[in-house]
Design an enzyme around this catalytic site. Structure first.
Site, PDB file in Angstrom:
ATOM      1  N   TYR A  33       0.835  -1.213   0.000  1.00  0.00           N
ATOM      2  CA  TYR A  33       0.000   0.000   0.000  1.00  0.00           C
ATOM      3  C   TYR A  33       0.867   1.260   0.000  1.00  0.00           C
ATOM      4  O   TYR A  33       1.093   1.866   1.047  1.00  0.00           O
ATOM      5  CB  TYR A  33      -0.919   0.007   1.227  1.00  0.00           C
ATOM      6  CG  TYR A  33      -1.897  -1.140   1.284  1.00  0.00           C
ATOM      7  CD1 TYR A  33      -2.795  -1.371   0.244  1.00  0.00           C
ATOM      8  CD2 TYR A  33      -1.937  -1.997   2.381  1.00  0.00           C
ATOM      9  CE1 TYR A  33      -3.694  -2.421   0.293  1.00  0.00           C
ATOM     10  CE2 TYR A  33      -2.839  -3.053   2.441  1.00  0.00           C
ATOM     11  CZ  TYR A  33      -3.711  -3.255   1.389  1.00  0.00           C
ATOM     12  OH  TYR A  33      -4.602  -4.290   1.442  1.00  0.00           O
ATOM     13  N   TRP A  37      -4.034   6.182   2.482  1.00  0.00           N
ATOM     14  CA  TRP A  37      -5.385   5.622   2.627  1.00  0.00           C
ATOM     15  C   TRP A  37      -6.125   6.411   3.684  1.00  0.00           C
ATOM     16  O   TRP A  37      -5.544   6.782   4.725  1.00  0.00           O
ATOM     17  CB  TRP A  37      -5.323   4.137   3.023  1.00  0.00           C
ATOM     18  CG  TRP A  37      -5.526   3.207   1.865  1.00  0.00           C
ATOM     19  CD1 TRP A  37      -6.673   2.554   1.538  1.00  0.00           C
ATOM     20  CD2 TRP A  37      -4.563   2.822   0.868  1.00  0.00           C
ATOM     21  NE1 TRP A  37      -6.488   1.793   0.403  1.00  0.00           N
ATOM     22  CE2 TRP A  37      -5.206   1.941  -0.025  1.00  0.00           C
ATOM     23  CE3 TRP A  37      -3.237   3.148   0.631  1.00  0.00           C
ATOM     24  CZ2 TRP A  37      -4.569   1.376  -1.123  1.00  0.00           C
ATOM     25  CZ3 TRP A  37      -2.591   2.593  -0.452  1.00  0.00           C
ATOM     26  CH2 TRP A  37      -3.256   1.720  -1.322  1.00  0.00           C
ATOM     27  N   ASP A  40      -6.901   4.703   7.339  1.00  0.00           N
ATOM     28  CA  ASP A  40      -5.570   4.405   7.893  1.00  0.00           C
ATOM     29  C   ASP A  40      -4.950   5.681   8.457  1.00  0.00           C
ATOM     30  O   ASP A  40      -4.440   5.720   9.577  1.00  0.00           O
ATOM     31  CB  ASP A  40      -4.624   3.864   6.810  1.00  0.00           C
ATOM     32  CG  ASP A  40      -4.983   2.470   6.337  1.00  0.00           C
ATOM     33  OD1 ASP A  40      -6.020   2.340   5.677  1.00  0.00           O
ATOM     34  OD2 ASP A  40      -4.230   1.521   6.640  1.00  0.00           O
ATOM     35  N   TYR A  85       1.144  -1.034  -7.009  1.00  0.00           N
ATOM     36  CA  TYR A  85      -0.229  -1.212  -6.526  1.00  0.00           C
ATOM     37  C   TYR A  85      -1.191  -1.235  -7.697  1.00  0.00           C
ATOM     38  O   TYR A  85      -1.037  -0.493  -8.662  1.00  0.00           O
ATOM     39  CB  TYR A  85      -0.613  -0.064  -5.584  1.00  0.00           C
ATOM     40  CG  TYR A  85      -2.045  -0.172  -5.108  1.00  0.00           C
ATOM     41  CD1 TYR A  85      -2.374  -1.029  -4.065  1.00  0.00           C
ATOM     42  CD2 TYR A  85      -3.060   0.559  -5.721  1.00  0.00           C
ATOM     43  CE1 TYR A  85      -3.696  -1.160  -3.637  1.00  0.00           C
ATOM     44  CE2 TYR A  85      -4.389   0.431  -5.298  1.00  0.00           C
ATOM     45  CZ  TYR A  85      -4.693  -0.421  -4.258  1.00  0.00           C
ATOM     46  OH  TYR A  85      -5.994  -0.551  -3.835  1.00  0.00           O
ATOM     47  N   ASP A 167     -12.782  -5.578   2.902  1.00  0.00           N
ATOM     48  CA  ASP A 167     -12.904  -5.863   1.469  1.00  0.00           C
ATOM     49  C   ASP A 167     -13.628  -7.167   1.096  1.00  0.00           C
ATOM     50  O   ASP A 167     -14.459  -7.181   0.217  1.00  0.00           O
ATOM     51  CB  ASP A 167     -11.513  -5.926   0.822  1.00  0.00           C
ATOM     52  CG  ASP A 167     -10.752  -4.623   0.955  1.00  0.00           C
ATOM     53  OD1 ASP A 167     -11.196  -3.726   1.696  1.00  0.00           O
ATOM     54  OD2 ASP A 167      -9.690  -4.502   0.318  1.00  0.00           O
ATOM     55  N   TYR A 352      -7.852 -12.460   5.183  1.00  0.00           N
ATOM     56  CA  TYR A 352      -8.187 -11.026   5.206  1.00  0.00           C
ATOM     57  C   TYR A 352      -9.339 -10.738   6.158  1.00  0.00           C
ATOM     58  O   TYR A 352      -9.150 -10.789   7.367  1.00  0.00           O
ATOM     59  CB  TYR A 352      -8.454 -10.590   3.755  1.00  0.00           C
ATOM     60  CG  TYR A 352      -8.014  -9.181   3.406  1.00  0.00           C
ATOM     61  CD1 TYR A 352      -6.868  -8.617   3.924  1.00  0.00           C
ATOM     62  CD2 TYR A 352      -8.786  -8.422   2.521  1.00  0.00           C
ATOM     63  CE1 TYR A 352      -6.488  -7.317   3.572  1.00  0.00           C
ATOM     64  CE2 TYR A 352      -8.399  -7.128   2.153  1.00  0.00           C
ATOM     65  CZ  TYR A 352      -7.265  -6.579   2.687  1.00  0.00           C
ATOM     66  OH  TYR A 352      -6.897  -5.308   2.323  1.00  0.00           O
ATOM     67  N   GLU A 396      -0.232  -6.679   9.420  1.00  0.00           N
ATOM     68  CA  GLU A 396      -1.473  -6.054   8.967  1.00  0.00           C
ATOM     69  C   GLU A 396      -2.668  -6.654   9.724  1.00  0.00           C
ATOM     70  O   GLU A 396      -3.559  -5.954  10.174  1.00  0.00           O
ATOM     71  CB  GLU A 396      -1.636  -6.263   7.455  1.00  0.00           C
ATOM     72  CG  GLU A 396      -2.852  -5.564   6.865  1.00  0.00           C
ATOM     73  CD  GLU A 396      -2.988  -5.767   5.366  1.00  0.00           C
ATOM     74  OE1 GLU A 396      -2.178  -6.536   4.775  1.00  0.00           O
ATOM     75  OE2 GLU A 396      -3.898  -5.175   4.762  1.00  0.00           O
TER      76      GLU A 396
HETATM   77  C1  DGY Z   1      -6.702  -3.083  -1.439  1.00  0.00           C
HETATM   78  O1  DGY Z   1      -6.289  -2.730  -2.519  1.00  0.00           O
HETATM   79  O2  DGY Z   1      -6.477  -4.189  -0.934  1.00  0.00           O
HETATM   80  C2  DGY Z   1      -7.417  -2.135  -0.612  1.00  0.00           C
HETATM   81  O3  DGY Z   1      -7.984  -2.697   0.521  1.00  0.00           O
HETATM   82  C3  DGY Z   1      -8.392  -1.297  -1.355  1.00  0.00           C
HETATM   83  O4  DGY Z   1      -8.531  -0.157  -0.588  1.00  0.00           O
END
Ligand code: DGY
Length: 425
Positions: A33, A37, A40, A85, A167, A352, A396
């Site tokens: 990441y 964000w 965050d 990303y 997510d 996740y 995470e």
């Molecule tokens: C990701 O890309 O995994 C994110 O959670 C999207 O914000």
């Protein structure tokens, strides 16, 4: 934990924050990441304030510098170019001066700013900086109810799972069946270069995430259209509870700063929404559930999204039932609070948001339960969170059954939450 052990962990957490600090914003973690964000950053500011209050205010100001003219605060700000990303700015194509995504995230800013203000050692600085953020956060709250609650029910919907931050929650599975995948442009995921694919959302889920992005992009990111045009409209209790808490906190802050208009508007929003949340309560699960706005039905899925409302000023009986639910979960998982009930056959301890523990939600649940008078359960959540750090470092998220660290490493908001948990020790 001894005071010196706590001091040592805080020092290690500060190292993580500094490593991910890009001057006026902090990335969640290197590799996975690499941009700013939304939620965050707001939670990270609480950790930053521990050693640099001015920098903490800047974190949130940088995010709000990229607020859209209609009031929305986007979920990602792409400050720099980075091809590590996906999906990057070339997919979103939102046309903003600095590239941003086109969807939003949990509205935790109002809570974070009030907390920064209440705790500030530098009162003058805090009053100046909070005054400037106040109307911006208020505009974001107004945006939510105008654009995501078209019938004025007091509950806002998310139109993309990424908005909730959870997510790949089991909560979305049924609704996701309605999201087509035809016409999704070919793409290469980058997340699985940085994290184990078994800990991440599936390819089928990614196809649907991307379909929604393309669909909204085809509508020119016009927020007046997106809600009704989305085949995915979910009222997430956790998401709403964060907005409610933020509205109540913003109202208190506005009162302290002498802005009665903002105070009144946010108090009214919070009160109306708390009452509306009753519709989401499940006696059978002892927690709230998501509502699928397109079918009008509650989603039978006991995720942490329905435990998170403890963060808002829900009725006492609801908070007590949630405290009991967390205690029950503690009997099923070694580490609390799992992102899904382990008794559900769809639970996955590693994937996740389908089972692992996340320290940010732990922080919000513990904070709410403490305020509601459930100090012992709140302490239990804090202890479990700190055990994870001692055993597995600043990951995470964590396997709720084994404590194994998962996803990205050296994670900013995990470090910030640890500093919060250890404050005063
Ligand atoms: C990701 O890309 O995994 C994110 O959670 C999207 O914000």
């Amino acid at each position: 934990m001894t005071a010196s052990a706590a001091k040592d962990i805080i020092a290690r957490a500060v190292e993580v924050l500094k490593e991910n600090d890009h001057g006026d914003y902090t990335i969640p973690t290197k590799g996975l990441y690499p941009f700013q964000w939304n939620w965050d950053s707001c939670l990270t500011a609480l950790g930053l304030a521990h050693y640099d209050e001015a920098r903490a205010w800047t974190e949130i100001e940088t995010l709000f510098a990229h607020q859209w003219p209609d009031g929305m605060v986007p979920h990602i700000v792409f400050h720099v170019w980075n091809d590590g990303y996906f999906p990057g700015p070339e997919v979103w194509r939102t046309g903003r001066p600095t590239a941003t995504s086109g969807i939003t995230q949990p509205a935790v800013a109002g809570f974070a700013v009030r907390r920064l203000f209440d705790r500030a050692r530098d009162r003058k600085l805090a009053a100046e900086r909070a005054c400037k953020l106040l109307p911006k956060i208020d505009a974001w709250h107004r945006w939510f109810y105008e654009n995501r609650d078209p019938n004025g029910e007091g509950l806002v919907a998310i139109i993309h799972p990424w908005e909730s931050g959870r997510d790949n929650s089991i909560d979305w599975d049924q609704a996701f069946d309605r999201v087509p995948t035809e016409g999704v442009e070919p793409y290469i995921r980058r997340d699985i270069l940085h994290a184990d694919p078994a800990h991440r959302p599936t390819q089928a889920q990614y196809d649907r995430y991307l379909w929604l992005v393309q669909h909204f992009r085809g509508l020119g990111w016009d927020n007046a259209l997106l809600h009704d045009a989305s085949p995915f409209q979910i009222v997430d209790p956790g998401f709403n509870a964060i907005l409610i808490r933020a509205a109540a906190d913003l109202a208190d802050l506005a009162e302290a700063l002498g802005d009665t208009g903002i105070a009144k508007a946010n108090r009214a929003r919070a009160e109306k929404s708390i009452a509306a949340m009753e519709r989401l309560w499940s006696e059978a699960h002892g927690q709230y559930l998501c509502l699928d706005r397109l079918t009008g039905k509650l989603v039978d899925s006991a995720s942490v999204g329905g435990v998170l409302p403890a963060f808002a000023a829900i009725p006492q009986a609801r908070a007590a039932a949630i405290a009991a639910t967390v205690e029950r979960l503690a009997g099923k998982a070694r580490h609390i609070v799992p992102s899904h009930d382990p008794d559900d056959p769809r639970f996955d301890a590693k994937r996740y948001w389908r089972g692992p523990v996340w320290l940010v939600v732990n922080y919000m649940i513990a904070d709410g339960l403490l305020t509601a008078g459930h100090a012992e359960v709140a302490r239990r959540i804090t202890r479990s969170s700190l055990d994870l750090i001692t055993e597995s470092g600043f990951a995470e998220y964590y396997d709720s059954l084994t404590g194994e660290p998962l996803g990205g490493g050296r994670f900013t908001w995990t470090a910030a939450m640890v500093i919060e948990f250890l404050r005063g020790m």
